[in-house]
Design a protein around this motif. Structure first.
Motif, mmCIF file in Angstrom:
data_model
loop_
_atom_site.group_PDB
_atom_site.id
_atom_site.type_symbol
_atom_site.label_atom_id
_atom_site.label_comp_id
_atom_site.label_asym_id
_atom_site.label_seq_id
_atom_site.Cartn_x
_atom_site.Cartn_y
_atom_site.Cartn_z
ATOM 1 N N VAL A 36 0.797 -1.150 -0.018
ATOM 2 C CA VAL A 36 -0.083 -0.039 -0.136
ATOM 3 C C VAL A 36 0.857 1.055 0.197
ATOM 4 C CG1 VAL A 36 -1.690 1.430 1.370
ATOM 5 C CG2 VAL A 36 -1.937 -1.079 0.978
ATOM 6 N N LYS A 37 1.994 1.464 0.858
ATOM 7 C CA LYS A 37 2.638 2.487 0.891
ATOM 8 C C LYS A 37 3.429 2.628 -0.587
ATOM 9 C CE LYS A 37 6.745 4.065 3.400
ATOM 10 N NZ LYS A 37 7.830 3.753 4.288
ATOM 11 N N PHE A 38 3.849 1.516 -1.127
ATOM 12 C CA PHE A 38 4.525 1.627 -2.448
ATOM 13 C C PHE A 38 3.293 2.464 -3.570
ATOM 14 C CE2 PHE A 38 5.191 -0.563 -6.655
ATOM 15 C CZ PHE A 38 6.406 0.162 -7.028
ATOM 16 N N LEU A 39 2.337 1.870 -3.506
ATOM 17 C CA LEU A 39 1.253 2.318 -4.760
ATOM 18 C C LEU A 39 1.028 3.706 -4.152
ATOM 19 C CD1 LEU A 39 -0.593 -0.928 -5.401
ATOM 20 C CD2 LEU A 39 1.189 0.015 -6.955
ATOM 21 N N GLN A 40 0.719 4.104 -2.838
ATOM 22 C CA GLN A 40 0.364 5.241 -2.452
ATOM 23 C C GLN A 40 1.189 6.405 -2.935
ATOM 24 O OE1 GLN A 40 -2.407 6.102 -0.969
ATOM 25 N NE2 GLN A 40 -2.278 7.886 0.110
ATOM 26 N N GLY A 41 2.410 6.175 -2.968
ATOM 27 C CA GLY A 41 3.356 7.090 -3.403
ATOM 28 C C GLY A 41 3.589 7.300 -5.106
ATOM 29 N N LEU A 42 2.831 6.557 -5.620
ATOM 30 C CA LEU A 42 2.941 6.474 -7.149
ATOM 31 C C LEU A 42 1.760 6.880 -7.729
ATOM 32 C CD1 LEU A 42 4.784 3.315 -7.966
ATOM 33 C CD2 LEU A 42 5.718 5.701 -7.988
ATOM 34 N N LEU A 43 0.519 6.452 -7.400
ATOM 35 C CA LEU A 43 -0.737 6.606 -7.891
ATOM 36 C C LEU A 43 -1.618 7.740 -7.659
ATOM 37 C CD1 LEU A 43 -1.781 2.689 -8.229
ATOM 38 C CD2 LEU A 43 -0.226 4.123 -9.766
ATOM 39 N N THR A 44 -2.562 8.192 -8.492
ATOM 40 C CA THR A 44 -3.347 9.275 -8.328
ATOM 41 C C THR A 44 -4.546 8.969 -7.219
ATOM 42 O OG1 THR A 44 -4.671 8.840 -10.179
ATOM 43 C CG2 THR A 44 -2.836 10.073 -10.691
ATOM 44 N N ASN A 45 -4.792 8.008 -6.851
ATOM 45 C CA ASN A 45 -5.960 7.911 -6.028
ATOM 46 C C ASN A 45 -5.698 7.110 -4.570
ATOM 47 O OD1 ASN A 45 -8.633 7.879 -5.069
ATOM 48 N ND2 ASN A 45 -9.033 6.736 -7.101
ATOM 49 N N ASP A 46 -6.375 7.218 -3.556
ATOM 50 C CA ASP A 46 -5.597 7.055 -2.228
ATOM 51 C C ASP A 46 -5.988 5.701 -1.987
ATOM 52 O OD1 ASP A 46 -5.190 6.878 0.313
ATOM 53 O OD2 ASP A 46 -6.791 8.412 1.007
ATOM 54 N N SER B 47 -5.077 -16.052 11.264
ATOM 55 C CA SER B 47 -3.913 -16.186 11.966
ATOM 56 C C SER B 47 -2.905 -16.492 10.930
ATOM 57 C CB SER B 47 -3.921 -17.734 12.632
ATOM 58 O OG SER B 47 -4.097 -18.794 11.609
ATOM 59 N N GLY B 48 -1.675 -15.877 11.253
ATOM 60 C CA GLY B 48 -0.469 -16.049 10.362
ATOM 61 C C GLY B 48 -0.316 -14.674 9.624
ATOM 62 N N ARG B 49 -1.206 -13.633 9.636
ATOM 63 C CA ARG B 49 -1.246 -12.429 8.918
ATOM 64 C C ARG B 49 -0.038 -11.716 9.420
ATOM 65 N NH1 ARG B 49 -6.308 -9.128 8.032
ATOM 66 N NH2 ARG B 49 -4.914 -8.198 6.530
ATOM 67 N N ASP B 50 0.659 -11.015 8.621
ATOM 68 C CA ASP B 50 1.930 -10.190 9.018
ATOM 69 C C ASP B 50 1.742 -8.952 8.719
ATOM 70 O OD1 ASP B 50 2.281 -10.483 6.271
ATOM 71 O OD2 ASP B 50 4.151 -11.251 6.231
ATOM 72 N N GLY B 51 0.443 -8.498 8.174
ATOM 73 C CA GLY B 51 0.288 -7.006 8.024
ATOM 74 C C GLY B 51 0.433 -6.851 6.557
ATOM 75 N N SER B 52 0.687 -7.904 5.711
ATOM 76 C CA SER B 52 0.790 -7.897 4.293
ATOM 77 C C SER B 52 -0.610 -7.568 3.672
ATOM 78 C CB SER B 52 1.348 -9.112 3.693
ATOM 79 O OG SER B 52 2.747 -9.033 4.323
ATOM 80 N N VAL B 53 -0.543 -6.694 2.367
ATOM 81 C CA VAL B 53 -1.676 -6.578 1.854
ATOM 82 C C VAL B 53 -1.323 -7.291 0.154
ATOM 83 C CG1 VAL B 53 -3.265 -4.770 0.604
ATOM 84 C CG2 VAL B 53 -2.296 -4.683 3.142
ATOM 85 N N GLU B 54 -2.482 -8.021 -0.279
ATOM 86 C CA GLU B 54 -2.225 -8.459 -1.855
ATOM 87 C C GLU B 54 -3.357 -7.675 -2.358
ATOM 88 O OE1 GLU B 54 -1.909 -12.691 -3.835
ATOM 89 O OE2 GLU B 54 -3.598 -12.438 -2.347
ATOM 90 N N LEU B 55 -2.820 -7.089 -3.533
ATOM 91 C CA LEU B 55 -3.661 -6.257 -4.395
ATOM 92 C C LEU B 55 -3.434 -6.643 -5.983
ATOM 93 C CD1 LEU B 55 -3.330 -2.660 -3.238
ATOM 94 C CD2 LEU B 55 -5.267 -4.308 -2.534
ATOM 95 N N PHE B 56 -4.365 -6.929 -6.772
ATOM 96 C CA PHE B 56 -4.054 -7.048 -8.202
ATOM 97 C C PHE B 56 -4.694 -5.861 -8.749
ATOM 98 C CE2 PHE B 56 -4.709 -11.133 -5.927
ATOM 99 C CZ PHE B 56 -4.203 -12.023 -6.774
#
Length: 393
Positions: free
Chosen positions: A49-59, A125-134
């Motif tokens: 999310v941080k990576f795409l937030q700094g690149l793309l025009t939307n939030d 369980s097992g989630r490490d805060g990662s987000v998967e987006l397509f």
């Protein structure tokens, strides 16, 4: 951000689902097209999310929040009633010119699904805060886009994968389209959705198009499966989807939005819910913010109809990049960006294009007249002047 959902249709209802190209969509009912012009990319990792937030025009931060709103999905058996709707966004040059567009999707989280037995909630369980987006993106610039994203990645903990072999992009559109409208007779059961609800890694559902309600529904699905509400082998030619967008004046992809040249505000990206003015900095943000707050966009992408001197739609091919001029003075009014049959769209001077007295022609083909059509989804503030005598799409 406001959705411009007051779209109005002028088409007559007839179910059309054969692989034919229709010269117009006056008789078009619910249709579905596999979009071979689009490909699919997967982002994963703790910095997604941080990576795409700094690149793309939307939030993009919306995808890192817990789902707290009713989803924009078609009701699907055994699927979560709440999920994060998809998002439309763009990557720009540092000068604020268009490069690539993205439709971003978030798969259902484990705790939003049933477990593999289907008898209880899934586990987080097992989630490490990662987000998967397509993201579905323009297939013609896929390799270039991946290379650009990886240049921006630097040390960000995000994986960027081409998953075009695994997933395909689809669109459902047409008149009298509702969540339960199927294409074909047997498409009402969502097998893909059922597999997801039972904990399968893959499985998707239809979402309202994040740009405009009148564009219908959009999503990505496993390439080896037929989407829900679409009977096998009943999808229609993708050019019908292009015609549908031409009717509404909505461009898509780098072939229709000139890469490195197009100004997003002239291509109506604000009205298409592609830009957030509250998110902070992103690549190209300065020009977009300055132009928007100045409040005057003199040129916009407008639907066009090509007719002869008797008002009949012409059949001859109109080339992209053809100039539209005022017949009396020869003054350039705009440029055709995309055309198919007697329909097209182009970036035009709004005030001049909609003057009742304006007579527009295609330069070099003066026998072809051009009619500018005001989309009904346009907000009033885009069109404060010369409202009389304007055709409505």
């Amino acid at each position: 951000m406001l959705r411009f959902n007051y779209c109005r249709s002028i088409f007559k209802s007839t179910l059309i689902y054969h692989r034919n190209l229709h010269s117009g969509l006056e008789d078009a009912g619910p249709m579905a097209s596999r979009l071979k012009s689009r490909s699919v990319v997967r982002f994963s990792g703790p910095d997604t999310v941080k990576f795409l937030q700094g690149l793309l025009t939307n939030d993009v931060r919306r995808f890192s929040e817990s789902s707290g709103e009713k989803s924009s999905t078609v009701p699907t058996p055994n699927m979560a009633s709440v999920s994060t709707p998809p998002m439309y966004a763009a990557l720009l040059t540092p000068q604020g010119r268009f490069l690539y567009d993205f439709f971003l999707y978030s798969p259902s989280r484990p705790e939003e699904k049933l477990d593999r037995t289907g008898s209880g909630p899934g586990s987080d369980s097992g989630r490490d805060g990662s987000v998967e987006l397509f993201a579905d993106v323009d297939v013609d610039v896929l390799d270039e886009l991946l290379e650009t994203l990886k240049k921006y990645r630097l040390r960000s903990k995000v994986n960027i994968e081409n998953v075009a072999e695994e997933f395909s992009c689809w669109q459902r559109y047409g008149r009298n389209l509702s969540g339960s409208s199927s294409v074909g007779w047997g498409g009402g059961v969502d097998r893909a959705g059922e597999s997801t609800a039972s904990g399968n890694k893959y499985g998707w559902q239809w979402y309202k198009d994040p740009r405009l309600d009148c564009l219908g529904y959009r999503s990505i699905f496993p390439s080896d499966a037929t989407p829900p509400l679409v009977e096998a082998d009943k999808e229609t030619d993708e050019r019908n989807y292009l015609l549908w967008r031409l009717e509404h004046g909505v461009a898509e992809g780098s072939s229709e939005i000139p890469k490195g040249e197009a100004i997003p505000l002239e291509y109506n990206f604000v009205g298409l819910n592609a830009i957030s003015f509250d998110k902070g900095c992103y690549v190209g943000q300065e020009l977009i913010a300055r132009t928007h707050h100045r409040g005057v966009i003199r040129k916009r992408l407008i639907p066009l109809r090509f007719i002869d001197g008797n008002g009949k739609e012409v059949k001859q091919k109109i080339a992209a990049r053809a100039e539209v001029v005022e017949s009396g003075t020869g003054k350039k009014m705009g440029t055709v960006s995309t055309a198919l049959g007697s329909r097209g769209m182009g970036v035009m001077r709004v005030e001049e294009a909609f003057k009742p007295s304006a007579e527009l022609t295609v330069k070099g083909s003066e026998d072809v007249k051009v009619e500018a059509i005001r989309p009904t989804w346009w907000p009033v503030e885009w069109f404060q002047q010369n409202q009389s005598g304007v055709a409505a799409a």
